[in-house]
Design a protein around this motif. Structure first.
Motif, short mmCIF file in Angstrom:
data_model
loop_
_atom_site.label_atom_id
_atom_site.label_comp_id
_atom_site.label_asym_id
_atom_site.label_seq_id
_atom_site.Cartn_x
_atom_site.Cartn_y
_atom_site.Cartn_z
N SER A 101 53.11 29.22 -61.28
CA SER A 101 52.86 29.65 -62.66
C SER A 101 52.73 28.47 -63.62
N LEU A 103 51.09 25.59 -65.58
CA LEU A 103 49.71 25.30 -65.96
C LEU A 103 49.34 23.88 -65.56
N HIS A 105 48.19 21.69 -67.26
CA HIS A 105 48.35 20.80 -68.40
C HIS A 105 49.72 20.12 -68.41
N ASP A 218 54.02 25.56 -72.63
CA ASP A 218 52.64 25.35 -72.19
C ASP A 218 51.82 26.63 -72.33
N HIS A 219 52.39 27.74 -71.90
CA HIS A 219 51.69 29.03 -71.98
C HIS A 219 51.50 29.44 -73.44
N PHE A 220 52.49 29.16 -74.28
CA PHE A 220 52.37 29.51 -75.70
C PHE A 220 51.24 28.73 -76.37
N LYS A 222 48.59 27.23 -74.95
CA LYS A 222 47.26 27.51 -74.42
C LYS A 222 46.84 28.97 -74.59
N ARG A 223 47.77 29.91 -74.43
CA ARG A 223 47.39 31.32 -74.43
C ARG A 223 47.47 31.96 -75.82
N THR A 224 48.47 31.52 -76.62
CA THR A 224 48.65 32.12 -77.95
C THR A 224 47.95 31.29 -79.03
N LYS A 226 45.92 28.77 -78.41
CA LYS A 226 44.57 28.48 -77.91
C LYS A 226 44.07 27.11 -78.37
N TYR A 230 45.26 19.96 -74.54
CA TYR A 230 46.73 19.94 -74.53
C TYR A 230 47.20 19.34 -73.22
#
Length: 330
Positions: A101, A103, A105, A218-220, A222-224, A226, A230
């Motif tokens: 899971s 990323l 980055h 990382d998920h925040f 890139k996904r939120t 955007k 990064y």
């Protein structure tokens, strides 16, 4: 969601798993006096670790603490070698169930990543976007909350014995920040590390957990948020974009997320959004759109290590020069 299969403790505490972990610990460290001493009776030491895990008598040993100035003052905690073997076995069992899971980055604590890959990615973004924002976290390792980290682990890990082992290791590591040496060297007398916080720098469990603790960031980003460009190496992360206002807004959102989700705060010494046309420093290197060169920290460390290698003979000097040749031809 990929959970850790039941019986993880039985697998990581198998004699073959512990022996493989010992071989990984020994790699490139056989010349160290402590490892050489351990090697003399390695089979007995690993067998003793196996028995203590299986009969429930295992307790972490005391960390050996020392201070380095490079130039920032850091407290380095070296665990006993038997504990290092267990750290390798534990993360070797758990990491494959969490790392899918991660990323791409994030460049720390995983196979196929590392500082040089992070540097190349940083250089590419510097040439691709107009603005950058480089941030880091104030007092990162001492501020990691054990309860939050365990919650992240336990979301997928259900084996009670592995849970208890993780809890015991984190508690043992947190105590290094309440030692007299840590209090004096890090100035913790006025701002002590709270109970239930802190991972020791130098532990393999700490290194991997420190990268895992910010996987949600990382998920925040890139996904939120955007953000198009990064990357993160442990607690140092950089954002790249063609719009300055987007980075300023992201900085505020990241600060709020870190406080709310991880109990962390940003270091305000690195706070400004800057144009990528200006040279910058990353991972000890001076990076510009035109290329990468060793920074003062890398040059200072190279001179020191070359001098130390020369004192150990021509063979050691040749190995040291070979390792640094790639840096200066980067």
């Amino acid at each position: 969601m990929r959970s850790v299969p039941s019986g993880s403790f039985l697998r990581l505490s198998q004699l073959t798993a512990l022996w493989r972990a010992y071989l990984r610990c020994r790699a490139d460290k056989r010349r160290q006096p402590a490892m050489a001493t351990f090697d003399l009776d390695a089979d007995q030491h690993v067998l003793g670790l196996y028995r203590s895990l299986r009969d429930g008598t295992y307790r972490p040993g005391r960390y050996r603490l020392h201070i380095i100035r490079d130039p920032k003052i850091r407290l380095i905690a070296a665990a006993p070698i038997a504990d290092r073997v267990l750290h390798r076995a534990l993360i070797g069992e758990l990491a494959p169930h969490y790392e899918p899971s991660f990323l791409p980055h994030s460049f720390s604590a995983s196979i196929g990543r590392g500082p040089h890959r992070a540097l190349l990615c940083y250089w590419r973004y510097l040439r691709q976007f107009r603005f950058r924002l480089s941030l880091d976290i104030r007092r990162y390792f001492p501020s990691i909350r054990h309860d939050t980290l365990l919650t992240l682990f336990f979301h997928r890990l259900h084996d009670p014995k592995t849970r208890a082992l993780l809890t015991r290791l984190l508690s043992s590591g947190g105590r290094v920040y309440r030692s007299a040496l840590a209090m004096e060297a890090l100035g913790l007398a006025q701002d002590p590390v709270p109970e239930g916080c802190g991972l020791p720098i130098g532990s393999y469990v700490s290194q991997w957990s420190g990268a895992f603790y910010l996987d949600g960031l990382d998920h925040f980003v890139k996904r939120t948020l955007k953000i198009p460009g990064y990357l993160r190496y442990m607690d140092d992360f950089s954002l790249f974009c063609d719009d300055e206002a987007t980075l300023l807004s992201a900085r505020d959102s990241i600060g709020e997320w870190l406080c709310r989700e991880r109990g962390l705060s940003l270091n305000r010494k690195r706070w400004a959004v800057l144009p990528t046309t200006e040279p910058s420093r990353f991972m000890g290197y001076r990076v510009s759109r035109g290329g990468v060169a060793p920074g003062p920290k890398v040059r200072r460390r190279a001179r020191l290590r070359i001098k130390e290698a020369a004192a150990h003979g021509e063979a050691a000097l040749a190995r040291c020069l070979s390792s640094y040749r790639g840096i200066y031809l980067f």
